[in-house]
Design a protein around this motif. Sequence first.
Motif, mmCIF file in Angstrom:
data_model
loop_
_atom_site.group_PDB
_atom_site.id
_atom_site.type_symbol
_atom_site.label_atom_id
_atom_site.label_comp_id
_atom_site.label_asym_id
_atom_site.label_seq_id
_atom_site.Cartn_x
_atom_site.Cartn_y
_atom_site.Cartn_z
ATOM 1 N N ARG A 27 -0.471 4.316 -1.801
ATOM 2 C CA ARG A 27 -1.703 5.151 -1.399
ATOM 3 C C ARG A 27 -1.198 6.495 -0.329
ATOM 4 O O ARG A 27 -2.021 7.162 -0.107
ATOM 5 N N HIS B 36 -7.232 -4.746 -6.452
ATOM 6 C CA HIS B 36 -6.000 -4.489 -6.371
ATOM 7 C C HIS B 36 -5.124 -5.853 -6.308
ATOM 8 O O HIS B 36 -5.408 -6.868 -5.412
ATOM 9 N N ASP C 161 0.821 -1.298 0.026
ATOM 10 C CA ASP C 161 -0.057 0.111 0.091
ATOM 11 C C ASP C 161 0.708 1.177 -0.144
ATOM 12 O O ASP C 161 0.327 2.270 0.494
ATOM 13 N N TYR D 285 -6.512 6.317 -8.196
ATOM 14 C CA TYR D 285 -7.270 5.083 -7.818
ATOM 15 C C TYR D 285 -8.821 5.392 -7.590
ATOM 16 O O TYR D 285 -9.740 4.543 -7.857
ATOM 17 N N GLU D 286 -9.149 6.313 -6.849
ATOM 18 C CA GLU D 286 -10.189 6.814 -6.522
ATOM 19 C C GLU D 286 -11.084 7.081 -7.656
ATOM 20 O O GLU D 286 -12.267 6.598 -7.927
ATOM 21 N N LYS E 209 -3.423 8.158 -5.255
ATOM 22 C CA LYS E 209 -4.490 7.923 -4.529
ATOM 23 C C LYS E 209 -5.681 8.420 -5.230
ATOM 24 O O LYS E 209 -6.702 7.593 -5.395
#
Length: 344
Positions: free
Chosen positions: A80, A105, A77, A89-90, A86
Motif C-alpha cells: 500500500r 485481500h 500492507d 488495487y483501488e 495502491k
Amino acid sequence: MKDVATAAGVSSSTVCRALNSNPQIPEATRKRIQKVAEELGYRPDPLLSAFASRRRGRKLGSSVTTIAYITNFATRDEWRENPFYKRCYEGIRERVESLGYKLEHFWLGETGMNAQRLSRILYNRGILGICVAPMAHVREPIAIEWERFSCVTIGYSVMTPILHRSTPHHYHGMQLAIRQLYDLGYDRIGLCLFSDTSRRVDELWLSAAFLAQNGRLVLKGVEARDFAIKTYLFDDNTLADVPDWCRREKLDVVISDNRIVAQTMRNAGISVPGEVDIATLNWNEANGGVAGINQRPDKIGAAAMDMLIGQMQRGERGIPDVPLTTMVEGVWVDGKSLSLVDRT
C-alpha cells in the motif's frame, strides 16, 4: 441443461459442475459433457448463472462472488506504500464492486500460510477467482493450485506460470516520454533504472530506449538534431555512481521511475531540475510536480477484473492454454521538473 444431461447420461447437477470446469468432476467426464453441450448448441445465460451462483452462495455460506487479491510482500500492507500498487488495487476494487462482486485481500506471509494452504482455504470457501498482485520477488514461482481457479495477474513479476495479465504498455510509454522530451528540445537523455525494476517490467523500457538510440524511433523534424540516449541500471551498491554517470554523459534530462535517483543527484551537488532535469515513467498525483508518464494504474486494475470475471462467468479455470495480455496505454503529464524550453 436437462437435455445435455439426458444426452450424456448424467444428472443435471453433474452437467452444471462439468460446464463450470469443477475439478470434483473427473476431467474425462467434464470434456465428454462439454462436447455434448457444444454439439447440442447449449449456451448459458450469464445473468441467470450469476443469480443462481449468488443464491447458492447465500444458502451454503459460499464466497462464490468474492475475488481474492493475493500479495506476498514482507509485511501485510507494505504494497500500500507504493502509489502504483495502491491505485491498481483501488481500480480493482471499484470495478469489482460495480459488477456486484466483492474483493478480499489475502497475504501469503501470514503465520503458517503458504500457497498450497491458501489454495485449500479459497477452494473450501467457494472462491473461484484470484488476482495475483505484483510480487516482491520478480519471477519467483507460486505454487497455487491453479486448476481450481480463474486467474489473472498484474504486470510481469509473475512469469511462472504464465497467466492472463493486465499491464501498462511500458514500451509505448517509454517511446512517448522520449518523443515528448525531444520535442521540448532535450538532446541528451538518460534512462536510469533500478536493475530489479527493469526485470519487473520485462526489460521493455530498456528495449524501447535501445531502439530509439539506434534510430528506430520516428522523431519530429525534417532533419533530426544530434540526439543521444544513455542507459544506466543501478543496484544498492552502484546507486552512488549515478551523479558521476550524469556528468560523464553530459545529460540534459534523466528519465527514471524512482525518486531516489533525483535525490542522489541533489546530494552530489547537481541542481535538479536545472543542471539536469527529471522525468518519471511512473507519474502519480503526489509526485511533487514531476513530469512524466501516468500509467493509469486504476485502469490497469479494472482491465484485470474484466478479464477475470469473464473467465469466471465462462467457467474457465486453471492455467490458460493461450495466455492473453491487456496493455493499457499511458498518457504524458507536464510538470515543473522540466525547465528546458523548445529550442527549435
